[in-house]
Design an enzyme around this catalytic site. Sequence first.
Site, PDB file in Angstrom:
ATOM      1  N   THR A  94      -0.631   4.351   5.036  1.00 50.84           N
ATOM      2  CA  THR A  94      -1.937   3.687   5.080  1.00 50.84           C
ATOM      3  C   THR A  94      -2.097   2.755   6.280  1.00 50.84           C
ATOM      4  O   THR A  94      -3.181   2.202   6.477  1.00 50.84           O
ATOM      5  CB  THR A  94      -2.173   2.887   3.782  1.00 50.84           C
ATOM      6  N   GLY A  95      -1.046   2.529   7.065  1.00 50.69           N
ATOM      7  CA  GLY A  95      -1.190   1.749   8.290  1.00 50.69           C
ATOM      8  C   GLY A  95      -0.645   0.348   8.216  1.00 50.69           C
ATOM      9  O   GLY A  95      -1.094  -0.526   8.955  1.00 50.69           O
ATOM     10  N   GLY A 120       0.821  -1.198   0.000  1.00 58.61           N
ATOM     11  CA  GLY A 120       0.000   0.000   0.000  1.00 58.61           C
ATOM     12  C   GLY A 120       0.857   1.251   0.000  1.00 58.61           C
ATOM     13  O   GLY A 120       2.052   1.199   0.295  1.00 58.61           O
ATOM     14  N   PRO A 121       0.267   2.387  -0.330  1.00 57.61           N
ATOM     15  CA  PRO A 121       1.021   3.654  -0.323  1.00 57.61           C
ATOM     16  C   PRO A 121       1.517   3.992   1.076  1.00 57.61           C
ATOM     17  O   PRO A 121       1.048   3.433   2.078  1.00 57.61           O
ATOM     18  CB  PRO A 121      -0.019   4.681  -0.817  1.00 57.61           C
ATOM     19  N   PRO A 122       2.469   4.903   1.192  1.00 58.51           N
ATOM     20  CA  PRO A 122       2.953   5.305   2.522  1.00 58.51           C
ATOM     21  C   PRO A 122       1.849   5.923   3.364  1.00 58.51           C
ATOM     22  O   PRO A 122       1.011   6.676   2.868  1.00 58.51           O
ATOM     23  CB  PRO A 122       4.043   6.343   2.198  1.00 58.51           C
ATOM     24  N   HIS A 150      -7.653  35.266 -11.914  1.00 57.03           N
ATOM     25  CA  HIS A 150      -7.227  33.879 -12.147  1.00 57.03           C
ATOM     26  C   HIS A 150      -8.146  32.903 -11.417  1.00 57.03           C
ATOM     27  O   HIS A 150      -8.665  31.948 -12.018  1.00 57.03           O
ATOM     28  CB  HIS A 150      -5.783  33.713 -11.677  1.00 57.03           C
ATOM     29  N   GLU A 151      -8.358  33.131 -10.126  1.00 50.02           N
ATOM     30  CA  GLU A 151      -9.225  32.229  -9.357  1.00 50.02           C
ATOM     31  C   GLU A 151     -10.683  32.369  -9.783  1.00 50.02           C
ATOM     32  O   GLU A 151     -11.436  31.386  -9.748  1.00 50.02           O
ATOM     33  CB  GLU A 151      -9.075  32.505  -7.862  1.00 50.02           C
TER      34      GLU A 151
END
Length: 586
Positions: A178-179, A174-176, A396-397
């Site tokens: 995630t437990g 899993g990605p960093p 811009h916003e």
Amino acid sequence: MLLILIILFFNSPEPANISYNAFLEEVRSGHIEEVHIHGSRVEARDVRGHKYIFYKPNNPDFIPFLRRYLVKIYLEGEPRGIPFWGWILLGGVLVGVLFLIFNRRPVSFPSQFFSFVRSRARLIRPEEVKVSFQDVAGVEEAKEELREVVEFLKDPHKFTRLGGRMPKGILLVGPPGTGKTLLARAIAGEAGVPFFSISGSDFVEVFVGVGAARVRDLFVQAKKYCPCIIFIDEIDAVGRHRMAAAGGGHEEREQTLNQLLVEMDGFESQDGIVVIAATNRPDILDPALLRPGRFDRRVEVPPPDLRGREAILRVHARRIPLAPDVDLAVVAKSTPGFTGADLANLLNEAALLAARQGKDRVDMEDIERAKDKILLGRERKGIIITEEEKQLAAYHEAGHALIAYLLPGVDPIYKVSIIPRSRTLGVLQQLPIDERHVYPRDYLIKKIMILLGGRVAEEYVFGQASTGAGDDLEKAVEIARKMVCEWGMSDNLGPLVFPSGDYLGHIARGCFDMRGYSEETARKIDKEVENIVRKCYEKDRELLGKHIKYLHILAETLLEEETLDGETLKKLLSDLEPLKNGVFPG
């Protein structure tokens, strides 16, 4: 201590050297108290206790000169040193000390000297593990799959009676954040077994063979505590794909990997040891490590969904006093893509902000400010912005917001702001209604149009572009390239996939040809990406040209208020009807 006392007793400090003429001056001044003469070597001591040494010339008037100034003279004084019986005593002390050391610790001298080959794993006993499955939220599928391992460890006979065997290894992917590490500790806490924790990088050293020795020592220690768990974090540091001889692999790392393969499933492998490993790069692991008998199970630990994020927030909110206005469901909805570590950091930042202001509880405003700080950076209150830059940021916003309001089927606008932060002068935040797992082509096209809306508004109002749209253009081109290369959404190239090349993954597998298509196809891809972005850009110019009045209204309001929420923006554009489907570039 006895050795030190003997040396200090028999060895006086070495006297300082002094020239003959300087010594005579010291005698004349009455500073010298006594001298010891041994041949031509003279040791002198002055009234302050300082000692000097020099070699006198053959002068018959030297001793009468000393007597004239009442200096005590000692002839043939031998320099003190350690006598023969002192050396015998010293040797006996050393032999006794060595006997005590090796008698108390029956370990051979070479193993004492090469103690760095021992495993650096930390043993955590069952009573020390305070984590259970109740402390892990947001990964219910992974927990369900791992509960079977817990039952194996608690009652192996329940499964072995029918011919089954305990799984040798479990790979958490899993990605960093995630437990994965938390899940491994929870398994040890639920099963009540010893837990060995080590990182993959702890095996590899500059000396060849040290990593393999540490792997052997780790499993020797683990066999003494069966059943037990060995947790190897970041296993990709030692388990990378072994390259061919032409690639020139890292010999130490490959020996360590080979030893790990043998220990997990070799001639001397034993049941009762479950190896749990965690990685966020499973694509570069060696195939021999992933086969059944080594890592039998691969458990995916993905980022949490909406319900998972809410559950994680409730776990971390146990130790944080929350105000009544805090709705964790709303917080979970406004944090798509956040992992468990991100959500824990969010509540921690909110608690720090509240404490800084002297509050007793964390309210919703603190959480919103913490989220803005994490996503956008800290507010730059001390920055000086000219009126031209502020006006440019407002338009811009406003361009982003107007395009997002006009397009149907996009995520609703949550907030638009022109407050400067560390990475930007303004921001548009959209809050997704539902958790998305797949994205249709129409949604991606609208996403590109919203990203380009700020750049188009600048050119339409001021007649030129600025550097403020650089990040928007980068994201728009990235989405368009993925549409063409990865998702087969190009009408001209068809439903084909053109891998862009994962440099690290290809190198780890010993493959250096990272692109599987020709130069002509690459030119077609570039042309197709350009067409998608250009069509979205032209459609934005058309929409903003038709509704330029509302662009000015939004920009002027932003200049006054600096921040507008979604409801306020809807009121400002209440008489503007959003577009219908079917009007977007193909």
